[in-house]
Design a protein around this motif. Structure first.
Motif, PDB file in Angstrom:
ATOM      1  N   HIS A  38       4.708   2.923  -7.169  1.00 49.85           N
ATOM      2  CA  HIS A  38       3.660   3.227  -6.199  1.00 49.85           C
ATOM      3  C   HIS A  38       2.764   2.019  -5.894  1.00 49.85           C
ATOM      4  CE1 HIS A  38       4.697   7.455  -6.143  1.00 49.85           C
ATOM      5  NE2 HIS A  38       4.637   7.497  -7.464  1.00 49.85           N
ATOM      6  N   GLU A  39       2.881   0.980  -6.740  1.00 49.83           N
ATOM      7  CA  GLU A  39       2.042  -0.216  -6.601  1.00 49.83           C
ATOM      8  C   GLU A  39       2.060  -0.780  -5.178  1.00 49.83           C
ATOM      9  OE1 GLU A  39       2.010  -2.545 -10.780  1.00 49.83           O
ATOM     10  OE2 GLU A  39       3.150  -3.498  -9.171  1.00 49.83           O
ATOM     11  N   ASP A  40       3.268  -0.933  -4.640  1.00 47.64           N
ATOM     12  CA  ASP A  40       3.417  -1.544  -3.320  1.00 47.64           C
ATOM     13  C   ASP A  40       2.742  -0.734  -2.220  1.00 47.64           C
ATOM     14  OD1 ASP A  40       4.896  -3.506  -4.453  1.00 47.64           O
ATOM     15  OD2 ASP A  40       6.847  -2.729  -3.818  1.00 47.64           O
ATOM     16  N   TYR A  41       2.520   0.552  -2.500  1.00 56.29           N
ATOM     17  CA  TYR A  41       1.951   1.445  -1.482  1.00 56.29           C
ATOM     18  C   TYR A  41       0.436   1.592  -1.631  1.00 56.29           C
ATOM     19  CZ  TYR A  41       6.831   2.531  -0.720  1.00 56.29           C
ATOM     20  OH  TYR A  41       8.168   2.417  -0.450  1.00 56.29           O
TER      21      TYR A  41
ATOM     22  N   LYS B 210      12.759   6.353   4.744  1.00 56.22           N
ATOM     23  CA  LYS B 210      11.473   5.649   4.883  1.00 56.22           C
ATOM     24  C   LYS B 210      10.396   6.711   5.027  1.00 56.22           C
ATOM     25  CE  LYS B 210       8.983   1.988   5.256  1.00 56.22           C
ATOM     26  NZ  LYS B 210       8.845   1.100   4.079  1.00 56.22           N
ATOM     27  N   LEU B 213       4.543   3.703   4.301  1.00 58.36           N
ATOM     28  CA  LEU B 213       4.441   2.261   4.534  1.00 58.36           C
ATOM     29  C   LEU B 213       3.818   1.590   3.310  1.00 58.36           C
ATOM     30  CD1 LEU B 213       3.027   2.160   8.191  1.00 58.36           C
ATOM     31  CD2 LEU B 213       5.397   1.847   7.447  1.00 58.36           C
ATOM     32  N   THR B 214       4.350   0.423   2.939  1.00 51.85           N
ATOM     33  CA  THR B 214       3.723  -0.327   1.848  1.00 51.85           C
ATOM     34  C   THR B 214       2.430  -0.947   2.362  1.00 51.85           C
ATOM     35  OG1 THR B 214       4.850  -2.373   2.434  1.00 51.85           O
ATOM     36  CG2 THR B 214       5.997  -0.909   0.892  1.00 51.85           C
ATOM     37  N   VAL B 215       1.610  -1.417   1.433  1.00 57.36           N
ATOM     38  CA  VAL B 215       0.359  -2.079   1.818  1.00 57.36           C
ATOM     39  C   VAL B 215       0.669  -3.239   2.757  1.00 57.36           C
ATOM     40  CG1 VAL B 215      -1.577  -3.448   0.958  1.00 57.36           C
ATOM     41  CG2 VAL B 215      -0.862  -1.389  -0.276  1.00 57.36           C
ATOM     42  N   GLU B 217       3.171  -3.652   4.764  1.00 59.81           N
ATOM     43  CA  GLU B 217       3.576  -3.170   6.087  1.00 59.81           C
ATOM     44  C   GLU B 217       2.383  -2.651   6.891  1.00 59.81           C
ATOM     45  OE1 GLU B 217       8.129  -1.726   4.999  1.00 59.81           O
ATOM     46  OE2 GLU B 217       6.438  -0.413   4.590  1.00 59.81           O
ATOM     47  N   ARG B 218       1.464  -1.981   6.186  1.00 54.16           N
ATOM     48  CA  ARG B 218       0.269  -1.485   6.893  1.00 54.16           C
ATOM     49  C   ARG B 218      -0.572  -2.647   7.411  1.00 54.16           C
ATOM     50  NH1 ARG B 218       0.054   2.445   2.663  1.00 54.16           N
ATOM     51  NH2 ARG B 218      -1.686   1.460   1.606  1.00 54.16           N
TER      52      ARG B 218
END
Lengths: 339, 225
Positions: A38-41, B210, B213-215, B217-218
């Motif tokens: 979840h880190e990347d999000y 998908k 969105l990852t950080v 990508e946001r």
């Protein structure tokens, strides 16, 4: 009786075996944390959490069976987290647990996640005895409970908005420490100067045992904006100011809860219970307040399957009837008072 | 050989018991959640077939695509039963089973994927011509030959699909729904060939992969961390 416990309410998959027989206790427990996924999000993505639980349950169950030397046929009941938590994540554990129990011909024990946390100190090498006051502080919860015995819990106070761990993580994000940044923020705070950044102590004098932490985050936003470019030292000072504020409120209310309850034992559960400053302050005050403070090992503080197996086992021993395996429903929102 | 098949890809759940080539199918009561109905229906249907859990040789489930939650309930139940009974699991494509249920040789299966999209698969003589995709109705690949049988609730959700497919479809069946009987019929020969998987390896086939969105990508899209 051998109780299998399954936890899947959020971003950790936990499986454990607990025996109620003499000389039994916790026989094995295994955990998979999704935190890196979840880190990347920048936070827990519920759909990804659910998808991961599906992949983890069988391998974790195999592991606890191997570690304990037990066979499936010895299992007398299957306990699992029925709620509260993420609906999709709960459903995975519940579906697996109910099907497993149905085909083994044993009943199930749907458990309230917070009951697991409240009873988990009993798994510690140095367990408290009933009754005690529990300060439950994690990414999802901030509560003060009076724990009289199995199934006897009284809510003394709780957060009105963010959980303490959530406040740590959100503030860490504001300071550019990534997710989940709570522990990193605590480390950074060690280098911060005391009272260089003084933040409000929300609800310190509210007269009750409730908390509110969302305002602290706003105070940090304001301070960062005032400073403009933030140096490394200033960042550490802000972290220190934030941690000192949150710890002072937690310690003050926890001690007050113990005093109001007339009890002598305080148990600190939940991931934030690992915070070193919180432990330092509680230890410093416990001698004068003449109370004993218990910190269960971190593996039992965070979400785990052991506390679910334990809660199921203790409920059975307390005479709560088990449920026939089969139809099930999860309870994403479920007040503990309604158990 | 006896096997149990579970199908909860949509709100219309069903289960089927394959008993030495005979099929007994039952539909989940529609008013309740699958979690409330699935296991009781399985027990009742096994009883009706004169079987116990110990008489089964495999557990099949519709792996998707479909409702994420529905797929996971089926998968979790299949894993739990299979692990406890030490049986193989046979994951079956939801659209593959619908193609079989259609009874035709050349089938276009379309299942409403919500969010303006459709799960879309082309099957010829029971075999997929390409992996199932999820896309907007305007983007589905159109077969370049006539005589296709189009089925599934994607046609109901997106009337535009009918217009796009009009030239190649001769039979429309929007009312065809996923059904555990077809899952069992596809799974039985696979089980006999030893193609079942370990419970740990049984996973849903989401197709829509998908989901967030990852950080990074946001931020790239001008959003907030």
């Amino acid at each position: 009786m051998l109780v299998l416990g399954i936890e899947s309410s959020c971003d950790e998959t936990g499986v454990a075996l607990y025996s109620t027989d003499a000389g039994g206790g916790l026989l094995a427990h295994a955990l998979h944390s999704q935190v890196r996924m979840h880190e990347d999000y920048g936070g827990v993505v519920p759909e990804l959490a659910s998808r991961d639980h599906v992949r983890r349950l069988v391998p974790l169950l195999r592991q606890v069976l191997a570690d304990s030397g037990c066979s499936l046929a010895e299992i007398g009941a299957v306990a699992y987290t029925q709620g509260p938590g993420l609906a999709g994540a709960l459903l995975v554990g519940a579906a697996f647990a109910e099907a497993l129990a149905a085909s083994l011909g044993v009943p199930t024990l749907p458990v309230h996640h917070l009951e697991g946390h409240l009873l988990s100190p009993l798994l510690s090498r140095n367990p408290p005895r009933f009754p005690f006051v529990a300060l439950l502080v994690s990414g999802g919860h901030s509560q003060l409970m009076r724990v009289v015995g199995v199934g006897e819990y009284e809510l003394m106070g709780e957060t009105l908005d963010d959980a303490a761990g959530e406040a740590f993580d959100k503030t860490a994000k504001l300071l550019g420490l990534g997710y989940p940044g709570g522990p990193a923020l605590a480390t950074l705070a060690e280098r911060g100067r005391r009272d260089e950044v003084r933040l409000p102590r929300p609800m310190l004098k509210s007269g009750d045992l409730n908390f509110s932490f969302s305002g602290l985050k706003t105070a940090v936003v304001t301070r960062v904006r005032e400073l403009g470019a933030v140096s490394d030292q200033q960042r550490a000072d802000i972290a220190r100011g934030f941690q000192d504020a949150i710890v002072e409120v937690l310690v003050s209310k926890a001690l007050r809860a113990v005093s109001e309850s007339g009890l002598q034992q305080l148990v600190v559960a939940g991931g934030v219970g690992a915070n070193r400053e919180l432990r330092r302050q509680l230890d410093a005050h416990s001698a004068t307040a003449r109370i004993a403070v218990f910190y269960p090992e971190l593996e039992f503080c965070t979400d785990n399957g052991a506390m679910i197996a334990l809660a199921g086992a203790l409920r059975t021993q307390a005479g709560v009837p088990a449920k026939p395996a089969g139809a099930f429903a999860v309870r994403p929102r479920w007040p503990l008072t309604d158990t | 050989m006896n096997l149990l098949a579970i199908e909860t890809s949509t709100e219309l759940g069903s289960i089927a018991v394959w008993r030495e080539g005979e099929l007994l199918s039952r539909v989940c009561p529609a008013t309740l959640a699958h979690s409330e109905t699935l296991l009781p229906l399985i027990s009742a249907t096994l009883r009706e077939a004169g079987l116990g859990f110990a008489d089964l040789h495999g557990i099949a489930f519709a792996a998707g695509p479909g409702s994420f939650t529905g797929l996971r309930v089926a998968c979790g139940v299949a894993q739990g039963l299979a692990f406890a009974l030490d049986l193989p699991v046979i994951p079956v494509g939801t659209l593959d089973a619908m193609a079989l249920a259609s009874g035709s040789e050349r089938v276009i299966v379309m299942l409403d994927a919500r969010m303006g999209e459709v799960y879309y698969g082309l099957f010829s003589q029971g075999l997929p011509l390409a992996p199932v995709v999820v896309c907007q109705p305007s983007a589905v690949p159109i077969p370049d030959s006539p005589g296709w049988h189009a089925c599934g609730n994607g046609l109901v959700a997106y009337p535009a699909l009918r217009q796009r497919l009009a030239a190649c479809v001769h039979l429309w069946q929007p009312e065809l729904v996923p059904d555990a009987g077809a899952v069992a019929r596809l799974a039985a020969p696979r089980l006999a060939r030893g193609e079942g998987v370990d419970a740990a390896d049984a996973t849903p086939l989401y197709v829509r992969n998908k989901v967030a969105l990852t950080v990074a990508e946001r931020l790239a899209r001008g959003g907030k961390a």
